[in-house]
Design a protein around this motif. Structure first.
Motif, PDB file in Angstrom:
ATOM      1  N   VAL A  62       0.812  -1.216   0.000  1.00  0.00           N
ATOM      2  CA  VAL A  62       0.000   0.000   0.000  1.00  0.00           C
ATOM      3  C   VAL A  62       0.847   1.268   0.000  1.00  0.00           C
ATOM      4  O   VAL A  62       0.305   2.379  -0.130  1.00  0.00           O
ATOM      5  CB  VAL A  62      -0.979   0.039   1.196  1.00  0.00           C
ATOM      6  CG1 VAL A  62      -1.832  -1.223   1.228  1.00  0.00           C
ATOM      7  CG2 VAL A  62      -0.245   0.224   2.514  1.00  0.00           C
ATOM      8  N   PHE A  66      -1.668   4.678   0.041  1.00  0.00           N
ATOM      9  CA  PHE A  66      -2.456   4.896   1.249  1.00  0.00           C
ATOM     10  C   PHE A  66      -1.714   5.863   2.169  1.00  0.00           C
ATOM     11  O   PHE A  66      -0.480   5.896   2.193  1.00  0.00           O
ATOM     12  CB  PHE A  66      -2.665   3.583   2.002  1.00  0.00           C
ATOM     13  CG  PHE A  66      -3.563   2.589   1.331  1.00  0.00           C
ATOM     14  CD1 PHE A  66      -4.012   2.748   0.032  1.00  0.00           C
ATOM     15  CD2 PHE A  66      -3.978   1.453   2.021  1.00  0.00           C
ATOM     16  CE1 PHE A  66      -4.839   1.825  -0.583  1.00  0.00           C
ATOM     17  CE2 PHE A  66      -4.803   0.513   1.437  1.00  0.00           C
ATOM     18  CZ  PHE A  66      -5.226   0.696   0.129  1.00  0.00           C
ATOM     19  N   MET A  81      -7.203   6.107   1.169  1.00  0.00           N
ATOM     20  CA  MET A  81      -6.814   5.063   0.219  1.00  0.00           C
ATOM     21  C   MET A  81      -7.052   5.577  -1.189  1.00  0.00           C
ATOM     22  O   MET A  81      -8.196   5.866  -1.567  1.00  0.00           O
ATOM     23  CB  MET A  81      -7.623   3.796   0.464  1.00  0.00           C
ATOM     24  CG  MET A  81      -7.536   3.283   1.904  1.00  0.00           C
ATOM     25  SD  MET A  81      -8.326   1.680   2.132  1.00  0.00           S
ATOM     26  CE  MET A  81     -10.024   2.108   1.795  1.00  0.00           C
ATOM     27  N   ASP A  88      -7.117  -4.809  -3.308  1.00  0.00           N
ATOM     28  CA  ASP A  88      -7.343  -4.130  -2.025  1.00  0.00           C
ATOM     29  C   ASP A  88      -8.672  -4.531  -1.388  1.00  0.00           C
ATOM     30  O   ASP A  88      -8.952  -4.130  -0.258  1.00  0.00           O
ATOM     31  CB  ASP A  88      -7.315  -2.616  -2.218  1.00  0.00           C
ATOM     32  CG  ASP A  88      -5.966  -2.095  -2.656  1.00  0.00           C
ATOM     33  OD1 ASP A  88      -5.925  -1.233  -3.559  1.00  0.00           O
ATOM     34  OD2 ASP A  88      -4.946  -2.553  -2.102  1.00  0.00           O
TER      35      ASP A  88
END
Length: 122
Positions: A62, A66, A81, A88
């Motif tokens: 991520v 993120f 996000m 995901d």
């Protein structure tokens, strides 16, 4: 001690969502606090954590997409996000414990919130 997560939903690939987690029974800077996720048939994985001093930690999966943040005045944790992918898709859980190093070991985590489902699909 309670953690209440919200903000999940259905989003198209490439889209964005912001998850929130409100803490009660403690102040959010008493602990490291962050996020795990669990996809169907997979183990729960730690994806992001923010320490008592504000240092942040991200899983490679991520990183760059993120962003974790904490509003101490509201006792609330956020996970922004972006550039979401079908991979995901998972139930996302907020959690709290003493150290972000515990995020590699879900069994060590002391406090869990309920999950919020994120589905990334066209």
């Amino acid at each position: 001690v309670q953690l209440q997560a919200s903000g999940g939903g259905l989003v198209r690939p490439g889209g964005s969502l912001r998850l929130s987690c409100t803490a009660s029974g403690f102040t959010s800077d008493d602990y490291a606090i962050g996020w795990f996720r669990q996809a169907p048939g997979k183990e729960r994985e730690g994806i992001s954590c923010i320490s008592k001093t504000g240092s942040t930690l991200y899983a490679n999966s991520v990183k760059g997409r993120f962003a974790i943040s904490r509003d101490n005045a509201k006792n609330t944790l956020y996970l922004q996000m972006n550039s979401l992918k079908p991979d995901d898709t998972a139930t996302y859980y907020c959690a709290a414990d003493d150290h972000c190093s515990d995020w590699a070991h879900p069994n060590w985590i002391t406090y869990w919130g309920q999950g919020t489902l994120v589905t990334v699909s066209s």
